[in-house]
Write an enzyme that holds these catalytic residues in place. Structure first.
Site, short mmCIF file in Angstrom:
data_model
loop_
_atom_site.label_atom_id
_atom_site.label_comp_id
_atom_site.label_asym_id
_atom_site.label_seq_id
_atom_site.Cartn_x
_atom_site.Cartn_y
_atom_site.Cartn_z
N SER A 13 1.00 -1.13 0.01
CA SER A 13 0.09 -0.09 0.06
C SER A 13 1.00 1.25 0.04
O SER A 13 0.62 2.16 -0.53
CB SER A 13 -1.07 0.15 1.31
OG SER A 13 -0.27 0.18 2.60
N ASN A 14 2.00 1.24 0.67
CA ASN A 14 3.10 2.50 0.59
C ASN A 14 3.67 2.47 -1.00
O ASN A 14 3.67 3.52 -1.30
CB ASN A 14 4.14 2.32 1.49
CG ASN A 14 3.50 2.80 2.88
OD1 ASN A 14 3.71 4.00 3.28
ND2 ASN A 14 3.39 1.58 3.74
N ILE A 88 19.51 -5.92 4.41
CA ILE A 88 20.21 -5.46 2.92
C ILE A 88 21.54 -5.86 2.95
O ILE A 88 22.26 -5.38 4.02
CB ILE A 88 20.08 -3.84 2.63
CG1 ILE A 88 18.42 -3.53 2.71
CG2 ILE A 88 20.75 -3.43 1.49
CD1 ILE A 88 17.85 -3.98 1.54
N ASN A 102 14.48 3.48 4.89
CA ASN A 102 13.21 2.72 5.02
C ASN A 102 12.42 3.39 5.77
O ASN A 102 12.42 4.41 6.76
CB ASN A 102 14.20 1.46 5.91
CG ASN A 102 13.11 0.33 6.47
OD1 ASN A 102 11.98 0.17 5.70
ND2 ASN A 102 13.13 -0.07 7.60
N HIS A 104 9.99 2.60 9.27
CA HIS A 104 9.49 1.50 10.19
C HIS A 104 8.32 2.12 10.99
O HIS A 104 8.23 3.39 11.31
CB HIS A 104 10.75 1.37 11.19
CG HIS A 104 10.36 0.26 12.14
ND1 HIS A 104 10.75 -1.06 11.92
CD2 HIS A 104 9.98 0.24 13.50
CE1 HIS A 104 10.26 -1.76 12.89
NE2 HIS A 104 9.81 -0.83 13.84
C1 GAR Z 1 4.37 -0.60 6.78
O1 GAR Z 1 3.62 -0.58 7.72
C2 GAR Z 1 5.75 -0.46 6.91
O2 GAR Z 1 6.07 0.55 7.68
C3 GAR Z 1 6.25 -1.75 7.77
O3 GAR Z 1 5.52 -2.68 6.68
C4 GAR Z 1 4.26 -2.12 6.38
C5 GAR Z 1 4.03 -2.58 5.00
O4 GAR Z 1 2.81 -2.17 4.34
N1 GAR Z 1 7.63 -1.98 7.47
C6 GAR Z 1 8.18 -2.65 8.54
O5 GAR Z 1 7.83 -3.46 9.35
C7 GAR Z 1 9.77 -2.88 8.53
N2 GAR Z 1 10.38 -3.40 9.64
P1 GAR Z 1 2.40 -2.08 3.00
O6 GAR Z 1 3.00 -3.16 2.40
O7 GAR Z 1 1.05 -2.01 3.01
O8 GAR Z 1 3.40 -0.74 2.37
#
Ligand code: GAR
Length: 190
Positions: A13-14, A88, A102, A104
């Protein structure tokens, strides 16, 4: 055009939000998305949004230089992790100094490190009755969630919050801030 390469392992979604933000940008665009998960929902999103997608496996990522060479050939201004769950490799980190970031879904250094991702983070925040949580955007180094922090944004939690509503609040912050920070970093670095 300055180009962004996105790395994602899950829903994406991001990724979708970042692609849409830069669709109309005059000088920055998303060139492609790389995923390590052949079943990730991000694949369907990339097809729909007509953005090139590459799949790679563990061996291409950390045992050979296949992904490193691909990244070098793409000449990105910024490599952006958006829900990407593998560490990475050192050769990639060293080849792109201050060019990999990244997001978080918590206020690092709290709730970071190996195994802390997505819903697990929100569950831990809920279990600890935190009064606030948020997002951390940071540079990537060889350790999980330990690179220099670029920015953090907070959201207040209350007694009615559940792990699901916490996730919603954090995603809202991610959608609002991640594209803007990406844009700022690229424009600042010429
Ligand atoms: C996001 O909330 C991101 O911050 C997190 O995974 C989700 C992905 O959502 N990342 C981590 O936890 C990294 N340690 P998305 O696939 O819907 O963008």
């Amino acid at each position: 055009m300055k180009e962004i390469v996105l790395l994602a392992s899950g829903s994406g979604s991001n990724v979708e939000n970042i692609i849409k933000y830069f669709e109309v940008h005059p000088t920055i665009r998303v060139s492609c998305v790389l995923t390590n998960n052949a079943n990730a929902k991000v694949i369907e999103r990339c097809k729909r949004l007509q953005v090139p997608l590459f799949y790679f496996n563990r061996s291409a990522f950390s045992k050979s230089a296949t992904v490193l060479k691909l990244l070098e050939s793409l000449c990105p201004s910024l490599i952006v992790l958006a829900g990407f769950l593998w560490k990475i490799p050192e050769d990639i980190v060293l080849s792109f100094p201050n060019q990999i970031i990244n997001i978080h879904p918590a206020l690092l250094p709290k709730y970071g490190g190996k195994g802390m991702y997505g819903a697990k983070v929100h569950q831990a925040v809920y279990d600890n009755r935190e009064k606030e949580t948020g997002i951390t955007i940071h540079y990537v180094n060889e350790e999980y969630d330990e690179g220099a922090i670029i920015s953090q944004e907070k959201t207040v939690l209350n007694k009615k919050d559940t792990p699901e509503t916490i996730a919603q609040k954090v995603h809202k912050l991610e959608y609002e801030h991640y594209p803007v920070v990406i844009e700022k970093l690229i424009l600042e670095n010429g």
